[in-house]
Design a protein around this motif. Structure first.
Motif, short mmCIF file in Angstrom:
data_model
loop_
_atom_site.label_atom_id
_atom_site.label_comp_id
_atom_site.label_asym_id
_atom_site.label_seq_id
_atom_site.Cartn_x
_atom_site.Cartn_y
_atom_site.Cartn_z
N GLU A 46 0.83 -1.21 0.00
CA GLU A 46 0.00 0.00 0.00
C GLU A 46 0.86 1.26 0.00
O GLU A 46 0.52 2.25 -0.64
N SER A 48 3.63 1.59 -1.45
CA SER A 48 4.20 1.73 -2.79
C SER A 48 3.26 2.47 -3.73
O SER A 48 3.70 2.99 -4.76
N LEU A 49 1.97 2.54 -3.38
CA LEU A 49 1.01 3.23 -4.24
C LEU A 49 1.20 4.75 -4.21
O LEU A 49 0.66 5.46 -5.05
N TYR A 50 1.96 5.24 -3.23
CA TYR A 50 2.20 6.68 -3.14
C TYR A 50 3.35 7.13 -4.02
O TYR A 50 3.65 8.33 -4.10
N ARG A 77 -7.92 1.84 -7.24
CA ARG A 77 -7.46 1.95 -5.86
C ARG A 77 -7.51 3.44 -5.49
O ARG A 77 -6.83 4.26 -6.11
N ASN A 116 -1.68 1.92 -12.52
CA ASN A 116 -0.81 1.27 -11.54
C ASN A 116 0.27 0.45 -12.25
O ASN A 116 -0.04 -0.44 -13.03
N GLU A 119 0.41 -3.35 -10.59
CA GLU A 119 -0.78 -4.21 -10.66
C GLU A 119 -1.46 -3.96 -12.01
O GLU A 119 -1.93 -2.86 -12.27
N VAL A 124 -4.71 4.07 -9.97
CA VAL A 124 -4.44 4.58 -8.63
C VAL A 124 -4.90 6.03 -8.60
O VAL A 124 -4.42 6.85 -9.40
N THR A 126 -4.93 9.27 -6.35
CA THR A 126 -4.28 9.79 -5.15
C THR A 126 -4.88 11.09 -4.64
O THR A 126 -4.71 11.44 -3.48
#
Length: 323
Positions: A46, A48-50, A77, A116, A119, A124, A126
């Motif tokens: 999670e 890493s999504l930033y 996400r 992403n 994935e 994603v 943000t």
């Protein structure tokens, strides 16, 4: 959520086992408490999504797999900042409209994020940015020069200030119609579909797949759970399976398809929506859950937006239902 008490229980269980306790006790504990390594792996995924691997992101934008497969994107996400800002913005439209003596006001904004890189088939999101536009259901917003100029100006400012590799990659808007007990009002109208398709045609070929999110603020507040739905439009040349609705189900009755998904039910599809939160934010929530009086809460059982949103006053919610 692994809090201090849970961690302590896991430690005690390990001690018993090592000091000669039965193997059954150890197995029972392992079945209930996730191993620390699994917890850390989930947190790392999670976090890493930033951030995005720029080389992977550039390669994905160049390949543009969503151009060749009409249903390539399958998941969204959503980060806590984007989720909270969308809810608060749509909430404000309800409140302003009712307090002015009319109906809840439809509002819209832009989504900030990227495809992403870790994935496949996922977006994603943000952040979200409200637009100064209300009551737009009768016109296609993608053609609005004020919206286009606003997007360009804000994108340039964000890139200049933060050097971000993310872009405006979608839009959100509200359907604050009433509280339907059977399903939400999250669907695409004819105008919504035209707007989404125009944006996809403009952005998808340039490595920026475009997303639509519809928010049902009244049902969100009545159910105390975010009612978001994410969609992508089919290109005109694509023919979906007969009687397939946006959620992938086959529904034989035309009236049921139209009632839930609108007149253009076979020209778009729905994506799965999930939420994510950083390890640091989860730690703060864990501390608050021990300090705030009343029922304990967990970031796993309650979607992130509702940690911080106060409920709409019940009197105002009743008025919106009768507006």
């Amino acid at each position: 959520m692994m809090d201090v008490e849970t961690a302590g229980a896991s430690s005690s269980s390990s001690s018993s086992s090592s000091s000669g306790g039965g193997g059954a006790s150890s197995l029972s504990s392992a079945a209930v408490v996730p191993p620390p390594a699994a917890e850390e792996a989930s947190a790392s995924a999670e976090d890493s999504l930033y951030a995005a691997d720029e080389a992977k992101l550039d390669a994905l934008r160049t390949a543009k797999p969503w151009v060749h497969d009409p249903k390539y994107m399958k998941k969204v996400r959503i980060g806590p900042s984007a989720a909270m800002k969308m809810l608060q913005h749509t909430y404000s439209g309800v409140e302003r409209g009712i307090k002015a003596g009319g109906k809840p006001i439809e509002v819209m904004g832009l989504l900030f994020g990227r495809p992403n890189t870790e994935e496949e088939n996922a977006f994603v999101v943000t952040d979200a940015f409200p637009l100064p536009i209300e009551g737009f259901e009768t016109r296609v917003i993608a053609d609005d020069m004020d919206v286009q100029n606003y997007m360009i100006s804000l994108q340039e400012t964000l890139e200049e200030l933060y050097g971000l590799k993310e872009r405006f990659m979608g839009w959100y808007h509200s359907h604050p119609f009433d509280v339907n007990e059977q399903w939400s009002h999250c669907y695409l109208s004819n105008t919504d579909l035209s707007t989404q398709l125009a944006w996809q045609r403009s952005e998808d070929p340039h490595g920026n797949p475009w997303l639509a999110i519809v928010v049902d603020p009244l049902r969100s507040l009545a159910k105390n759970h975010p009612e978001f739905a994410a969609f992508r439009a089919y290109p005109p040349e694509y023919a979906p399976p007969a009687n397939e609705t946006p959620d992938g189900k086959l529904v034989d009755e035309e009236s049921k398809r139209v009632e839930q998904w609108g007149a253009c039910w076979n020209r778009y599809y729905k994506l799965d929506v999930e939420y994510f939160m950083s390890t640091q934010a989860k730690a703060v929530i864990g501390i608050l859950s021990k300090q705030v009086s009343g029922p304990r809460f967990s970031y796993r059982s309650v979607p992130p937006p509702f940690f911080f949103l106060s409920p709409l006053p019940s009197s105002l919610l009743r008025e919106s239902a009768n507006a």
